[in-house]
Design an enzyme around this catalytic site. Structure first.
Site, PDB file in Angstrom:
ATOM      1  N   TYR A  24       5.270  -5.653  11.088  1.00 53.36           N
ATOM      2  CA  TYR A  24       4.591  -5.529   9.789  1.00 53.36           C
ATOM      3  C   TYR A  24       3.926  -6.850   9.411  1.00 53.36           C
ATOM      4  O   TYR A  24       2.757  -6.889   9.003  1.00 53.36           O
ATOM      5  CB  TYR A  24       5.636  -5.117   8.746  1.00 53.36           C
ATOM      6  CG  TYR A  24       5.176  -5.151   7.313  1.00 53.36           C
ATOM      7  CD1 TYR A  24       4.425  -4.114   6.773  1.00 53.36           C
ATOM      8  CD2 TYR A  24       5.518  -6.223   6.476  1.00 53.36           C
ATOM      9  CE1 TYR A  24       4.019  -4.147   5.440  1.00 53.36           C
ATOM     10  CE2 TYR A  24       5.121  -6.261   5.153  1.00 53.36           C
ATOM     11  CZ  TYR A  24       4.371  -5.219   4.640  1.00 53.36           C
ATOM     12  OH  TYR A  24       3.969  -5.253   3.327  1.00 53.36           O
ATOM     13  N   SER A  84       0.161  -9.317   2.692  1.00 55.15           N
ATOM     14  CA  SER A  84       1.546  -9.574   2.285  1.00 55.15           C
ATOM     15  C   SER A  84       1.855 -11.037   2.564  1.00 55.15           C
ATOM     16  O   SER A  84       1.329 -11.617   3.526  1.00 55.15           O
ATOM     17  CB  SER A  84       2.519  -8.703   3.080  1.00 55.15           C
ATOM     18  OG  SER A  84       3.856  -9.120   2.836  1.00 55.15           O
TER      19      SER A  84
HETATM   20  P1  NAP Z   1       4.814   2.278  -1.470  1.00 53.87           P
HETATM   21  O1  NAP Z   1       5.492   2.233  -2.779  1.00 53.87           O
HETATM   22  O2  NAP Z   1       5.602   2.599  -0.243  1.00 53.87           O
HETATM   23  O3  NAP Z   1       3.555   3.291  -1.586  1.00 53.87           O
HETATM   24  C1  NAP Z   1       2.803   3.512  -0.456  1.00 53.87           C
HETATM   25  C2  NAP Z   1       1.595   4.354  -0.763  1.00 53.87           C
HETATM   26  O4  NAP Z   1       0.806   4.394   0.437  1.00 53.87           O
HETATM   27  C3  NAP Z   1       1.898   5.777  -1.112  1.00 53.87           C
HETATM   28  O5  NAP Z   1       0.910   6.271  -2.008  1.00 53.87           O
HETATM   29  C4  NAP Z   1       1.796   6.516   0.227  1.00 53.87           C
HETATM   30  O6  NAP Z   1       1.433   7.891   0.116  1.00 53.87           O
HETATM   31  C5  NAP Z   1       0.692   5.742   0.882  1.00 53.87           C
HETATM   32  N1  NAP Z   1       0.703   5.776   2.325  1.00 53.87           N
HETATM   33  C6  NAP Z   1       1.735   5.512   3.162  1.00 53.87           C
HETATM   34  N2  NAP Z   1       1.364   5.665   4.438  1.00 53.87           N
HETATM   35  C7  NAP Z   1       0.066   6.051   4.409  1.00 53.87           C
HETATM   36  C8  NAP Z   1      -0.876   6.399   5.389  1.00 53.87           C
HETATM   37  N3  NAP Z   1      -0.574   6.403   6.700  1.00 53.87           N
HETATM   38  N4  NAP Z   1      -2.124   6.752   4.996  1.00 53.87           N
HETATM   39  C9  NAP Z   1      -2.444   6.761   3.687  1.00 53.87           C
HETATM   40  N5  NAP Z   1      -1.586   6.472   2.703  1.00 53.87           N
HETATM   41  C10 NAP Z   1      -0.349   6.126   3.058  1.00 53.87           C
HETATM   42  O7  NAP Z   1       4.104   0.867  -1.143  1.00 53.87           O
HETATM   43  P2  NAP Z   1       3.780  -0.399  -2.091  1.00 53.87           P
HETATM   44  O8  NAP Z   1       4.987  -1.249  -2.188  1.00 53.87           O
HETATM   45  O9  NAP Z   1       3.112   0.049  -3.319  1.00 53.87           O
HETATM   46  O10 NAP Z   1       2.774  -1.210  -1.147  1.00 53.87           O
HETATM   47  C11 NAP Z   1       1.365  -1.089  -1.268  1.00 53.87           C
HETATM   48  C12 NAP Z   1       0.741  -2.138  -0.361  1.00 53.87           C
HETATM   49  O11 NAP Z   1       1.196  -3.447  -0.728  1.00 53.87           O
HETATM   50  C13 NAP Z   1       1.092  -1.964   1.113  1.00 53.87           C
HETATM   51  O12 NAP Z   1      -0.030  -2.297   1.912  1.00 53.87           O
HETATM   52  C14 NAP Z   1       2.193  -2.991   1.330  1.00 53.87           C
HETATM   53  O13 NAP Z   1       2.276  -3.418   2.668  1.00 53.87           O
HETATM   54  C15 NAP Z   1       1.736  -4.102   0.400  1.00 53.87           C
HETATM   55  N6  NAP Z   1       2.835  -4.986  -0.006  1.00 53.87           N
HETATM   56  C16 NAP Z   1       3.878  -4.523  -0.748  1.00 53.87           C
HETATM   57  C17 NAP Z   1       4.903  -5.404  -1.083  1.00 53.87           C
HETATM   58  C18 NAP Z   1       6.100  -4.986  -1.888  1.00 53.87           C
HETATM   59  O14 NAP Z   1       7.063  -5.771  -2.006  1.00 53.87           O
HETATM   60  N7  NAP Z   1       6.131  -3.781  -2.456  1.00 53.87           N
HETATM   61  C19 NAP Z   1       4.845  -6.740  -0.675  1.00 53.87           C
HETATM   62  C20 NAP Z   1       3.767  -7.156   0.074  1.00 53.87           C
HETATM   63  C21 NAP Z   1       2.768  -6.282   0.399  1.00 53.87           C
HETATM   64  P3  NAP Z   1       2.543   9.051  -0.174  1.00 53.87           P
HETATM   65  O15 NAP Z   1       2.963   8.865  -1.606  1.00 53.87           O
HETATM   66  O16 NAP Z   1       1.817  10.335   0.047  1.00 53.87           O
HETATM   67  O17 NAP Z   1       3.669   8.806   0.771  1.00 53.87           O
END
Ligand code: NAP
Length: 249
Positions: free
Chosen positions: A158, A144
């Site tokens: 985080y 991130s």
């Molecule tokens: P999201 O929409 O919250 O989706 C999270 C996904 O991860 C879901 O499929 C969830 O499963 C799964 N998950 C959560 N906790 C878990 C665990 N303990 N073990 C296995 N799976 C788990 O997240 P996102 O925004 O797509 O983010 C994806 C990645 O990108 C993350 O690493 C996040 O830190 C990074 N990121 C995101 C952003 C942003 O702005 N969105 C920015 C920077 C970095 P369930 O559906 O079963 O809950």
């Protein structure tokens, strides 16, 4: 069905992980194994959308903080064929708060998923990949931009966990480069997914998007495009590095 190349995506059923799955699916002979924590309905919907004659798609409940579940995830991948790629996408944050409000239990929960869980998935993948000489072996970790900015007043825990992801990426990449395995990370900026609701701020992407250099928040597919490129043969000389997908943030 046995396939010639299997890709594992943790947290692969929603948000950025699901967008990566959509980009990787439907290629002849390619199998996908999508981990997820507990949202069975979303997992089933995505499998129904992506599973095809070209390549099978399996969703496997796997909390990456649980070593036994991580082992089971990779055993499910073994059943489909040899591992070509891993996308360590599962990541969590908790409610926005001041640094002094972050308890030791919360630090443990966040690091257990974002750092230790990711490390254990890398371990499973490298164990399999280093015994092969296929040229397409690659790991992409979701970091991130918070790793650099620190997320003050929001979630310093985080941000620190994502800085650890970048350091792990660099060290592991150099360690496994002699085997021909590539390891990279992607640093998304503000991306419009459900993760912001988890932090207690569902409107964060809409609110902060206009202030980004490119004038908007990013989409999950824009991050997935970078991940897919890093996994592809076009990135065959790219390893040990981190790619910002931030709209200039
Ligand atoms: P999201 O929409 O919250 O989706 C999270 C996904 O991860 C879901 O499929 C969830 O499963 C799964 N998950 C959560 N906790 C878990 C665990 N303990 N073990 C296995 N799976 C788990 O997240 P996102 O925004 O797509 O983010 C994806 C990645 O990108 C993350 O690493 C996040 O830190 C990074 N990121 C995101 C952003 C942003 O702005 N969105 C920015 C920077 C970095 P369930 O559906 O079963 O809950």
């Amino acid at each position: 069905m046995q396939t010639s190349a299997v890709y594992v995506i943790t947290g692969g059923t929603r948000g950025i992980g699901a967008a990566v799955a959509r980009r990787l699916a439907g290629v002849a002979g390619r199998g996908l194994v999508l981990g997820y924590r507990g949202n069975h309905e979303r997992a089933a919907e995505l499998v129904a959308e992506l599973d095809s004659a070209a390549g099978p798609v399996r969703a496997v409940p796997c909390d990456v903080a649980d070593q036994a579940q991580v082992s089971a995830l990779f055993k499910a991948a073994d059943e489909l064929g040899p591992l070509a790629g891993l996308v360590n996408n599962a990541g969590v944050l908790e409610q926005q708060c001041a640094f002094t409000e972050i308890t030791a239990d919360r630090w443990s929960r966040v690091l257990a998923v974002n750092v230790i869980g990711l490390a254990m998935c890398c371990r499973e993948a490298v164990t399999r990949m280093r015994g092969s000489d296929r040229p397409d072996r690659a790991i992409v970790n979701l970091s991130s931009k918070a790793a650099v900015l620190g997320a003050p007043g929001e979630y310093v825990d985080y941000a620190a966990s994502k800085a650890a992801v970048d350091t792990l990426t660099r060290g592991l990449a150099l360690e496994v480069a002699p085997y021909g395995i590539r390891v990279t990370s992607v640093r998304p900026g503000i991306i419009d997914t459900e993760i912001h609701a988890t932090g207690g701020d569902p409107g964060r992407a809409a609110r902060l998007g206009p202030a980004q250099p490119l004038g908007r928040a990013g989409t999950a597919d824009e991050v997935a495009a970078a991940v897919a490129w890093l996994l592809s043969p076009d990135a065959r000389f790219v390893t040990g590095t981190t790619l910002d997908v931030t709209g200039g943030r």
